[in-house]
Write an enzyme that holds these catalytic residues in place. Structure first.
Site, PDB file in Angstrom:
ATOM      1  N   GLY A 195     -66.706 -15.768 -29.599  1.00 21.89           N
ATOM      2  CA  GLY A 195     -68.158 -15.746 -29.612  1.00 21.89           C
ATOM      3  C   GLY A 195     -68.755 -17.053 -29.125  1.00 21.89           C
ATOM      4  O   GLY A 195     -69.742 -17.058 -28.384  1.00 21.89           O
ATOM      5  N   GLY A 232     -71.280 -13.629 -34.230  1.00 26.12           N
ATOM      6  CA  GLY A 232     -70.136 -14.520 -34.433  1.00 26.12           C
ATOM      7  C   GLY A 232     -70.058 -15.601 -33.378  1.00 26.12           C
ATOM      8  O   GLY A 232     -68.973 -15.962 -32.930  1.00 26.12           O
ATOM      9  N   ALA A 233     -71.209 -16.146 -32.996  1.00 34.99           N
ATOM     10  CA  ALA A 233     -71.276 -17.080 -31.862  1.00 34.99           C
ATOM     11  C   ALA A 233     -70.860 -18.494 -32.208  1.00 34.99           C
ATOM     12  O   ALA A 233     -70.793 -19.354 -31.326  1.00 34.99           O
ATOM     13  CB  ALA A 233     -72.697 -17.100 -31.302  1.00 34.99           C
ATOM     14  N   TYR A 291     -57.306  -2.445 -39.559  1.00 30.80           N
ATOM     15  CA  TYR A 291     -57.782  -3.214 -38.409  1.00 30.80           C
ATOM     16  C   TYR A 291     -57.732  -2.359 -37.144  1.00 30.80           C
ATOM     17  O   TYR A 291     -58.694  -2.331 -36.362  1.00 30.80           O
ATOM     18  CB  TYR A 291     -56.928  -4.463 -38.225  1.00 30.80           C
TER      19      TYR A 291
END
Length: 300
Positions: free
Chosen positions: A25, A19-20, A173
């Site tokens: 991220g 997730g960069a 979650y």
């Protein structure tokens, strides 16, 4: 006080950040690149990853960045990512298990898992296992796994982790983020049992105004600006991850997060987690459940 400028140079090291392309991220990838690490941008969308890499290069022209496609909702994609990485590199110094989704409507991953359970936790469990051999090949490899303050009220529904017929977005979650932290601690115990040099740490960003808020339900988008002063910045939220990855004083099994009031923001440091997260029996049970669900043996 944590200062990136005072952290050791990371030149010669390779880092994977899931997730960069956005949010925590992105900030983590940028910081690691600024310290000289080669950063693998592990993202679903090529165009978004390219835009993120361009932004980092505009700010830090010497950044060494590479995109490899990764969709954590797909075992097939995770295996393809790991195979692609291992075909090119024999070692991995830093694995930052960062990507995540938060309180979406009920939907399932390609492999039939509730999306938060599948993406936030099971996907990273499987990815770490697939890459563990390369992490072991590094002198001092690290696995950094993102949890959340939400873990505090979380429970693992061992009999029905997908909770399809009783789905509540926040409950799921919390479960996924508790699982991430249990995994970080259990991985460390298993690494220690085999005298591995690799360490595993858990981190949380506090309450940061990331893209997860923007992508959340309408009520979340509406209230977020009202509490902006109480929340962490995205840059501040990424600091525990960066610290966990490169601080030379870090020990395996530690949990890092903001040290301000209620852990919502502030300078990063060692923080406490709930009792369930540290329970060895729960850790072993979750590990077995994860292997069974994924039909995959994660040998550390």
């Amino acid at each position: 006080m944590f200062r990136l400028s005072e952290m050791p140079d990371q030149k010669g090291k390779i880092a994977i950040v899931t997730g960069a392309n956005i949010g925590l991220g992105y900030e983590t990838a940028k910081a690691l690149a600024m310290k000289g690490a080669k950063v693998i941008m592990a993202c679903r969308n090529r165009d978004k990853a390219d835009s993120a890499m361009k932004a980092i290069l505009n700010e830090w022209p010497d950044a060494d960045l590479e995109f490899i496609s990764l969709d954590l909702s797909s075992k097939k994609s995770i295996k393809s990512f790991a195979d692609s990485y291992k075909a090119k590199y024999s070692n991995l110094d830093l694995l930052i298990n960062n990507a995540g989704i938060m309180i979406p409507p009920y939907r399932e991953t390609e492999d039939g898992f509730e999306s938060q359970w599948g993406v936030n936790y099971l996907g990273h469990f499987y990815l770490t296992g697939m890459l563990m051999e390369t992490i072991e090949n590094s002198d001092h490899g690290r696995v950094v796994t993102l949890s959340s303050l939400a873990h505090i009220n979380g429970k693992i529904n061992f009999d029905n982790p997908n909770m399809k017929d009783s789905y509540k977005p926040m409950v799921s979650y919390r479960q996924s983020k508790l699982a991430c932290l249990i995994f970080a601690f259990e991985l460390q115990r298993r690494l220690e049992a085999k005298d591995s040099k690799v360490i595993s740490v858990g981190v949380h960003p506090g309450v940061a105004l990331t893209n997860l808020f923007a992508a959340g339900p309408k009520w979340m988008r509406l209230i977020a600006p009202l509490f902006k002063g109480m929340f962490n910045t995205v840059e501040g939220g990424a600091k525990p991850s960066i610290m966990g990855a490169i601080d030379p004083t870090m020990k395996g099994g530690e949990y890092l997060g903001p040290t301000g009031k209620r852990g919502m923001k502030g300078e990063p440091g060692i923080v406490e987690s709930n009792e369930i997260s540290k329970d060895k029996a729960v850790g072993d049970k979750l590990w077995t459940l994860s292997e069974n669900l994924l039909d995959y043996k994660f040998d550390v």
